[in-house]
Write an enzyme that holds these catalytic residues in place. Structure first.
Site, PDB file in Angstrom:
ATOM      1  N   HIS A 294      20.663  -7.848 -35.321  1.00  0.00           N
ATOM      2  CA  HIS A 294      19.472  -7.106 -34.919  1.00  0.00           C
ATOM      3  C   HIS A 294      18.387  -7.275 -35.968  1.00  0.00           C
ATOM      4  CE1 HIS A 294      17.073  -3.195 -34.789  1.00  0.00           C
ATOM      5  NE2 HIS A 294      16.790  -3.796 -33.648  1.00  0.00           N
ATOM      6  N   SER A 295      17.180  -7.631 -35.532  1.00  0.00           N
ATOM      7  CA  SER A 295      16.031  -7.709 -36.416  1.00  0.00           C
ATOM      8  C   SER A 295      16.306  -8.646 -37.597  1.00  0.00           C
ATOM      9  CB  SER A 295      15.659  -6.294 -36.872  1.00  0.00           C
ATOM     10  OG  SER A 295      14.434  -6.264 -37.545  1.00  0.00           O
ATOM     11  N   LEU A 296      16.200  -8.130 -38.809  1.00  0.00           N
ATOM     12  CA  LEU A 296      16.444  -8.956 -39.982  1.00  0.00           C
ATOM     13  C   LEU A 296      17.864  -9.506 -40.003  1.00  0.00           C
ATOM     14  CD1 LEU A 296      15.343 -10.010 -42.696  1.00  0.00           C
ATOM     15  CD2 LEU A 296      16.165  -7.896 -43.738  1.00  0.00           C
TER      16      LEU A 296
END
Length: 587
Positions: A294-296
């Site tokens: 998720h995300s980073l």
């Protein structure tokens, strides 16, 4: 009692429970019937002074029977108490029955047996706390703080008295359904920046648990035939917490030139640890392993997988990674001289050409301080102990950071060295998420695949909370995501116009042109990053989200953990090669 009558006494059936710190008061939660039976079998065979360890809840937790504690197997969590429940009580203000301590229950059961065999009721049992329990008949027992006789109890106003039940089956508690023993597929879930993952500020452990629960329910609902035929077990989702060990073991992380090395080492080490531990706890596991970022977290995983070496079991430097590896990204005239523009060595390694390994993760440092490319930090990429089946990126900025690094085009022939497939899943209002397909085919616009609504419930936002506080906290989180990821870069973005747009911008463009389409490519190349299949998948907006796009844009970056549409997409792709049919899905 008639002399000819026969009194039938049956010992109480125990059920095991554990204490869960759900709030300030806590809650005693029953194990599944399967786990409870295993615990009781171990209880009956264990000898005094001997410890027995029983795996419970899909082998996520171990119960140390002699110590009566339950501890997590894969992640750090405070141990909780375990109790063998036979007698239960509930106060006037309690919502659930609470198991008496086992010594109390033994005293109550002995008195109950005597009352049954002697047919003498209205019997009082004094507990070590001074509390008295009155056995009125085989079906009714009531406690009272201090009563000298049964007649005193009968003449007392006892409207606020507690209730006592013998046996879990009489408490009305719902016994959880046990998880299938067979694990078909293992998925590791890597979080983004910070310890909180969603707008309820839950940890990756809690979010992975919700994802796991949703997956189990969807399989039960949409794979009935396969379950009836014994062809489906379960998909295991395990959290990968890299924030805690990273900030617990490193000092000066945010400003260190070795920042990216620490992050990569931490994530890879945790992945390998969890994989080894899982295999030791599931020795018969024959399934594949996938990754969710998720995300980073997706950026970290993509960089890690880009730099894996086929058949390697030890770390390599960027120079070593050039041998036998085809070009990662096609060179572009505009990015000539940038280290992100990749050439390769021939497949046999005999004719080396200039090689600058593509790296998503690096620190902002003096270009003259390092000799690995322009502004590159020398990174030794750790190797995973397994080859991932698929990588699922949720709310991912991969597309943006590829472009920021000067990568204007992904070679259609490129695929992750050890990973078969790649999916980029995003919410249309997510300000952090970017598309990837335009980097493969930049001259042809192809809408993302629209993920159908299959859920019966959506995320219910609690508007009773302070919207101002929520918005402020999440805005800070979004800014931290970008700043945190920015420190992964060794070079500032060029002034040239980027060839990729954010998901929200693309969503506006699509609404005025052509709607998001199915998984068909219609003859347009999507490259080999996902085996020639579609890569970008977009969730649908709800009506509520359309009312205030600004507010929900902030929250949309954190919506994936509770999105059953996302869960089902993962399940369908995971089970596709097993020919598992998902039923009752919209066309």
């Amino acid at each position: 009692m008639d002399q000819g009558s026969v009194v039938s006494y049956e010992p109480v059936q125990p059920h095991w429970l554990y204490y869960d710190h759900v709030d300030s008061d806590g809650l005693w939660v029953p194990f599944s019937q399967y786990d409870s039976n295993n615990l009781n079998d171990a209880f009956n065979r264990v000898t005094e002074g001997q410890e027995e360890v029983v795996a419970t809840e899909g082998a996520h937790y171990d119960v140390l029977l002699t110590e009566r504690i339950r501890r997590a197997a894969y992640w750090k969590e405070e141990p909780t108490s375990v109790r063998r429940g036979t007698w239960f009580y509930k106060g006037a203000n309690d919502h659930h029955y609470i198991p008496y301590p086992e010594s109390f229950s033994e005293r109550l059961e002995l008195a109950f047996m005597e009352a049954m065999l002697q047919d003498q009721w209205r019997k009082t049992v004094e507990l070590p706390t001074g509390e008295v329990v009155i056995l009125h008949n085989p079906k009714l027992a009531t406690p009272w703080p201090s009563v000298t006789s049964v007649d005193d109890w009968a003449s007392t106003d006892h409207k606020n008295a507690c209730s006592v039940k013998r046996g879990m089956e009489n408490t009305g508690a719902e016994i959880p359904q046990g998880q299938p023993e067979t694990v078909d597929h293992l998925v590791f879930m890597v979080h983004g920046i910070g310890p909180a993952c969603d707008f309820r500020f839950r940890t990756i452990i809690s979010c992975a648990s919700s994802f796991r629960h949703a997956a189990r329910e969807l399989v039960e609902t949409h794979c009935r035939a396969a379950r009836a035929g014994g062809r489906v077990g379960r998909v295991e989702f395990l959290p990968v917490d890299w924030h805690t060990p990273l900030h617990g073991n490193a000092t000066g992380v945010d400003n260190s030139p070795t920042y990216c090395q620490i992050i990569l080492d931490t994530v890879a080490t945790e992945l390998n640890r969890l994989h080894g531990l899982f295999c030791s706890r599931h020795p018969d596991f024959q399934g594949q392993v996938s990754l969710v970022g998720h995300s980073l977290g997706s950026l970290i995983l993509f960089d890690l997988l880009t730099n894996q070496v086929i058949g390697s079991g030890h770390p390599h430097s960027p120079e070593d990674l050039g041998r036998g590896v085809t070009a990662i990204l096609a060179p572009s005239p505009q990015s000539s001289g940038l280290s992100a523009t990749v050439s390769s060595m021939s497949s046999d390694g005999n004719q080396p050409t200039k090689f600058h390994r593509m790296r998503l993760i690096s620190s902002s440092v003096d270009n003259d301080s390092y000799d690995i490319g322009v502004g590159q930090v020398s990174i030794r990429y750790p190797q995973l102990s397994f080859n991932p089946y698929m990588l699922f990126a949720l709310g991912s900025p991969i597309g943006m950071f590829l472009t920021v690094r000067g990568l204007r085009h992904i070679d259609p022939d490129y695929s992750l060295p050890t990973c078969k497939g790649f999916y980029n899943i995003y919410h249309p209002l997510d300000p952090v998420a970017y598309r990837v397909e335009p980097l493969i085919e930049p001259n042809t616009f192809m809408p993302p695949v629209l993920i159908p609504h299959i859920i019966t419930k959506r995320i219910n936002l609690n508007f009773g909370q302070s919207v101002a506080r929520l918005t402020t906290d999440l805005q800070h989180k979004m800014a931290s995501v970008l700043l945190y990821a920015w420190q992964y870069l060794s070079r500032r973005p060029s002034g040239r116009k980027l060839s990729i747009q954010s998901s929200s911008a693309l969503q506006q463009q699509e609404s005025s042109t052509v709607p998001a389409q199915s998984e068909r490519t219609n003859g347009i190349s999507t490259g080999m990053l996902n085996r020639g299949r579609r890569i970008d998948y977009v969730l649908q907006q709800t009506t509520m989200e359309s009312i205030n796009e600004y507010l929900f844009a902030i929250q949309s970056h954190l919506c994936y953990w509770e999105s059953e549409d996302t869960v089902l997409l993962l399940l369908k792709e995971i089970y596709e090669e097993s020919d598992i049919v998902f039923e009752d899905l919209p066309s």
